[in-house]
Write a protein that holds these residues in place. Structure first.
Motif, mmCIF file in Angstrom:
data_model
loop_
_atom_site.group_PDB
_atom_site.id
_atom_site.type_symbol
_atom_site.label_atom_id
_atom_site.label_comp_id
_atom_site.label_asym_id
_atom_site.label_seq_id
_atom_site.Cartn_x
_atom_site.Cartn_y
_atom_site.Cartn_z
ATOM 1 N N GLY A 139 0.810 -1.215 0.000
ATOM 2 C CA GLY A 139 0.000 0.000 0.000
ATOM 3 C C GLY A 139 0.846 1.268 0.000
ATOM 4 O O GLY A 139 2.077 1.228 0.043
ATOM 5 N N PHE A 140 0.143 2.385 -0.037
ATOM 6 C CA PHE A 140 0.821 3.677 0.042
ATOM 7 C C PHE A 140 1.552 3.838 1.380
ATOM 8 O O PHE A 140 2.624 4.442 1.433
ATOM 9 N N SER A 190 -3.335 -1.215 -4.751
ATOM 10 C CA SER A 190 -3.059 -1.696 -3.393
ATOM 11 C C SER A 190 -4.034 -2.826 -3.090
ATOM 12 O O SER A 190 -4.930 -3.124 -3.881
ATOM 13 N N LYS A 221 -14.460 10.630 1.179
ATOM 14 C CA LYS A 221 -13.305 11.415 0.718
ATOM 15 C C LYS A 221 -13.656 12.904 0.624
ATOM 16 O O LYS A 221 -12.802 13.760 0.875
ATOM 17 N N SER A 268 -2.994 6.990 6.478
ATOM 18 C CA SER A 268 -3.052 6.272 5.200
ATOM 19 C C SER A 268 -3.995 5.085 5.338
ATOM 20 O O SER A 268 -3.613 3.937 5.086
ATOM 21 N N TYR A 302 -3.998 3.254 -7.709
ATOM 22 C CA TYR A 302 -2.879 2.337 -7.523
ATOM 23 C C TYR A 302 -3.414 1.006 -6.977
ATOM 24 O O TYR A 302 -4.249 1.004 -6.069
ATOM 25 N N THR A 322 -6.352 11.249 -0.173
ATOM 26 C CA THR A 322 -7.719 11.260 -0.660
ATOM 27 C C THR A 322 -7.744 10.742 -2.088
ATOM 28 O O THR A 322 -6.723 10.253 -2.599
ATOM 29 N N ASP A 341 -7.173 0.406 15.775
ATOM 30 C CA ASP A 341 -8.422 0.427 15.015
ATOM 31 C C ASP A 341 -8.974 1.839 15.123
ATOM 32 O O ASP A 341 -9.489 2.247 16.179
ATOM 33 N N ALA A 342 -8.865 2.583 14.036
ATOM 34 C CA ALA A 342 -9.172 4.014 14.027
ATOM 35 C C ALA A 342 -10.671 4.302 13.994
ATOM 36 O O ALA A 342 -11.082 5.456 13.877
#
Ligand code: NAD
Length: 231
Positions: free
Chosen positions: A14-15, A223, A191, A121, A221, A172, A72-73
């Motif tokens: 991932g990013f 991911s 987003k 991210s 991308y 985003t 865990d956000a």
């Protein structure tokens, strides 16, 4: 050196991984935060050397993380986290995996002002494969909680831990401002929230802590998250 926290790293695809590595290459100390359901797999891959090729840095050293925190956000503190999550087998041994818990661990490990840069991210939209016309209220709100409010909560709780001149950044996607078929589940809405919140948080956190807040609109991308929807 500067200390960076990258939230949303669970593999080398991932990013988040690329961002963590770029900061390490620039000389920063890098901590990462990983979603509990993905944490064990990530730790195993690292331990078994499966990520060693990706860890290779241009100067010949290996990318190492100062800490790998569970996060865990979607949860701000343990008191408000549902019991079925706290007792889930992937969560119950981890201690405080909430955003409050992350802040407390950073202070315990590094002192009162441990951070220069926070990179958000992470995103999640359980109904991302459904067009907006078919998204449930629960799916829409889950996308918003994981992908937009997570940033608000992180700035609330990590802002006070940042040194003056620090910076927060998130990622985003253009689907916030133009209709992009396939980016469903209320992720386009999330987003748009993330982008609007970035402007308001930049105003507020700038005045309160001298911290900048920005978001980067990344190109598509493949991911792990994006492959699932063919973006
Ligand atoms: P990714 O799957 O590598 O990263 C997303 C991470 O978020 C994963 O590690 C996942 O475990 C984590 N996560 C999910 N729910 C979480 C939660 N509740 N708490 C903590 N972590 C959680 O995918 P990526 O494409 O690298 O995504 C990183 C960011 O880039 C996201 O904000 C995404 O929307 C954004 N972005 C991606 C693309 C793309 O095409 N890949 C384009 C523009 C923006």
């Amino acid at each position: 050196g500067k200390r960076v926290l990258v939230a949303g790293v669970a593999d080398d695809n991932g990013f988040g991984w690329a961002i963590a590595k770029a900061f390490a290459e620039a000389g920063a100390n890098v901590c990462v935060a990983t979603w509990p359901p993905a944490l064990n797999i990530f730790l195993n891959l690292l331990e078994r050397g499966k990520l060693d090729d990706s860890r290779q840095m241009p100067d010949g050293s290996m990318l190492t993380f100062e800490r790998i925190y569970p996060l865990d956000a979607v949860y701000d503190n343990l008191e408000s986290t549902p019991a079925d999550i706290r007792e889930n087998k992937r969560y119950k041994e981890l201690g405080d995996f909430t955003i409050d818990g992350l802040a407390a661990r950073l202070v315990a490990d590094f002192g009162e002002q441990p951070l220069d840069i926070v990179f958000h991210s992470l995103a999640n939209g359980p109904e991302v494969k459904k067009p907006l016309l078919e998204v449930s209220r629960a799916g829409y709100l889950a996308a918003s909680s994981a992908s937009a409010y997570s940033l608000v909560s992180m700035v609330q709780r990590l802002g006070p831990l940042m040194r003056p001149g620090g910076a927060v950044c998130s990622l985003t996607y253009m689907a916030s401002e133009r209709a992009i078929p396939g980016y469903g589940g209320g992720m386009s809405s999330a987003k748009a929230q993330l982008e609007s919140d970035t402007r308001v948080l930049a105003f507020e956190a700038g005045r309160k802590w001298g911290v900048r807040v920005n978001t980067i609109s990344a190109g598509p991308y493949a991911s792990r998250a994006a492959s699932a929807i063919g973006i």
